[in-house]
Every structure is written in structure tokens, then in C-alpha cells.
Scaffold this motif. Structure first.
Motif, PDB file in Angstrom:
ATOM      1  N   SER A  84       2.141   1.727  -3.536  1.00 57.03           N
ATOM      2  CA  SER A  84       1.208   1.787  -4.658  1.00 57.03           C
ATOM      3  C   SER A  84       0.233   2.962  -4.594  1.00 57.03           C
ATOM      4  CB  SER A  84       0.414   0.483  -4.762  1.00 57.03           C
ATOM      5  OG  SER A  84      -0.386   0.309  -3.608  1.00 57.03           O
ATOM      6  N   ILE A  85       0.000   3.548  -3.422  1.00 52.78           N
ATOM      7  CA  ILE A  85      -0.935   4.670  -3.308  1.00 52.78           C
ATOM      8  C   ILE A  85      -0.140   5.971  -3.305  1.00 52.78           C
ATOM      9  CG2 ILE A  85      -2.677   5.759  -1.852  1.00 52.78           C
ATOM     10  CD1 ILE A  85      -3.350   3.005  -0.758  1.00 52.78           C
ATOM     11  N   PRO A  86      -0.494   6.900  -4.189  1.00 53.75           N
ATOM     12  CA  PRO A  86       0.212   8.184  -4.224  1.00 53.75           C
ATOM     13  C   PRO A  86       0.073   8.933  -2.892  1.00 53.75           C
ATOM     14  CG  PRO A  86      -1.150   7.914  -6.168  1.00 53.75           C
ATOM     15  CD  PRO A  86      -1.492   6.795  -5.236  1.00 53.75           C
ATOM     16  N   LYS A  87       1.143   9.580  -2.493  1.00 52.59           N
ATOM     17  CA  LYS A  87       1.156  10.289  -1.212  1.00 52.59           C
ATOM     18  C   LYS A  87       0.139  11.419  -1.171  1.00 52.59           C
ATOM     19  CE  LYS A  87       5.744   9.064   0.089  1.00 52.59           C
ATOM     20  NZ  LYS A  87       7.118   9.318   0.162  1.00 52.59           N
ATOM     21  N   GLN A  95      -6.758  12.225   2.238  1.00 50.31           N
ATOM     22  CA  GLN A  95      -7.606  11.387   3.083  1.00 50.31           C
ATOM     23  C   GLN A  95      -7.342  11.660   4.561  1.00 50.31           C
ATOM     24  OE1 GLN A  95      -6.580   7.527   1.558  1.00 50.31           O
ATOM     25  NE2 GLN A  95      -8.356   7.477   0.190  1.00 50.31           N
ATOM     26  N   ILE A 137      -2.843  11.440  -2.389  1.00 51.17           N
ATOM     27  CA  ILE A 137      -4.152  10.883  -2.045  1.00 51.17           C
ATOM     28  C   ILE A 137      -4.214  10.573  -0.554  1.00 51.17           C
ATOM     29  CG2 ILE A 137      -5.670   8.887  -2.373  1.00 51.17           C
ATOM     30  CD1 ILE A 137      -4.780   8.869  -5.295  1.00 51.17           C
ATOM     31  N   VAL A 138      -3.167   9.979  -0.037  1.00 52.04           N
ATOM     32  CA  VAL A 138      -3.132   9.665   1.389  1.00 52.04           C
ATOM     33  C   VAL A 138      -3.212  10.949   2.206  1.00 52.04           C
ATOM     34  CG1 VAL A 138      -1.736   8.672   3.240  1.00 52.04           C
ATOM     35  CG2 VAL A 138      -1.875   7.521   1.037  1.00 52.04           C
ATOM     36  N   LEU A 162       0.825  -1.211   0.000  1.00 55.96           N
ATOM     37  CA  LEU A 162       0.000   0.000   0.000  1.00 55.96           C
ATOM     38  C   LEU A 162       0.858   1.258   0.000  1.00 55.96           C
ATOM     39  CD1 LEU A 162      -2.861  -0.969   2.473  1.00 55.96           C
ATOM     40  CD2 LEU A 162      -3.003  -0.732  -0.007  1.00 55.96           C
ATOM     41  N   ARG A 163       1.907   1.249   0.775  1.00 52.46           N
ATOM     42  CA  ARG A 163       2.778   2.414   0.865  1.00 52.46           C
ATOM     43  C   ARG A 163       3.401   2.754  -0.489  1.00 52.46           C
ATOM     44  NH1 ARG A 163       6.582   0.653   4.468  1.00 52.46           N
ATOM     45  NH2 ARG A 163       4.998   0.743   6.072  1.00 52.46           N
TER      46      ARG A 163
END
Length: 97
Positions: free
Chosen positions: A26-29, A35, A31-32, A23-24
Motif C-alpha cells: 500500500s505504500i509507494p516505493k 524515508q 516514499i519508502v 504496508l509493502r
């Protein structure tokens, strides 16, 4: 602990670490960040709303302050309100001339 329980615990921990790593990466920072920022705002709004519903005595009990300090704060708040109302009356008289 039994060896079987240690093995299961180790396996679950490895799986959780693997999922976190995937997850760390594959998910763009951005977006995180969005959220987390939205979750923080939502939680703070909820917190302020819930605190606003509490009675003065219950809120004071949560703060766990010294009763003498709480009385002084209350007296100062009343004094501040008197000053504000006096200032409003002075402004009303000053502007009406």
C-alpha cells in the motif's frame, strides 16, 4: 514450550507478517525510499557528530588498532602538516614576486 505459547507466538507472527504485507503493497516505493534515505542521512550525521566529540585516546581505543600503527599514523600526520605549511609558505613567496 507449551502449546498455548506456541499458538500465541504463531498468531503474533502471522499478524506481523500480514501487517508487513499490507504496508509493502500500500505504500509507494518512492516514499519508502525517501524515508530510508533521510533516516540514513540523519543517522550518519548523528554518528559523525558523536565521533567528533570523542577524545583522541578514546577514539583510538574504539578503533582497537596496534599502538605502533597509531604512532606511525600520528607521525605521518605531523609530517603532512609540515609539508602543507611549507607549501603554503612557498606559494606565498612565489606569488609575491
Amino acid at each position: 514450550m507449551s502449546p498455548l505459547l506456541d499458538h500465541v507466538r504463531s498468531t503474533v507472527l502471522s499478524y506481523v507478517n500480514m501487517v508487513c504485507t499490507i504496508l509493502r503493497h500500500s505504500i509507494p516505493k518512492s516514499i519508502v525510499y525517501c524515508q530510508v534515505h533521510e533516516a540514513k542521512r540523519s543517522l550518519l550525521d548523528f554518528f559523525y557528530t558523536e565521533l567528533g566529540k570523542l577524545e583522541q585516546k578514546r577514539l583510538s581505543a574504539l578503533l582497537n588498532e596496534d599502538p605502533a600503527i597509531m604512532e606511525r599514523q600520528s607521525a605521518l600526520a605531523k609530517r603532512l602538516e609540515l609539508y602543507r605549511s611549507a607549501q603554503a609558505e612557498i606559494d606565498t613567496v612565489a606569488w609575491s614576486k
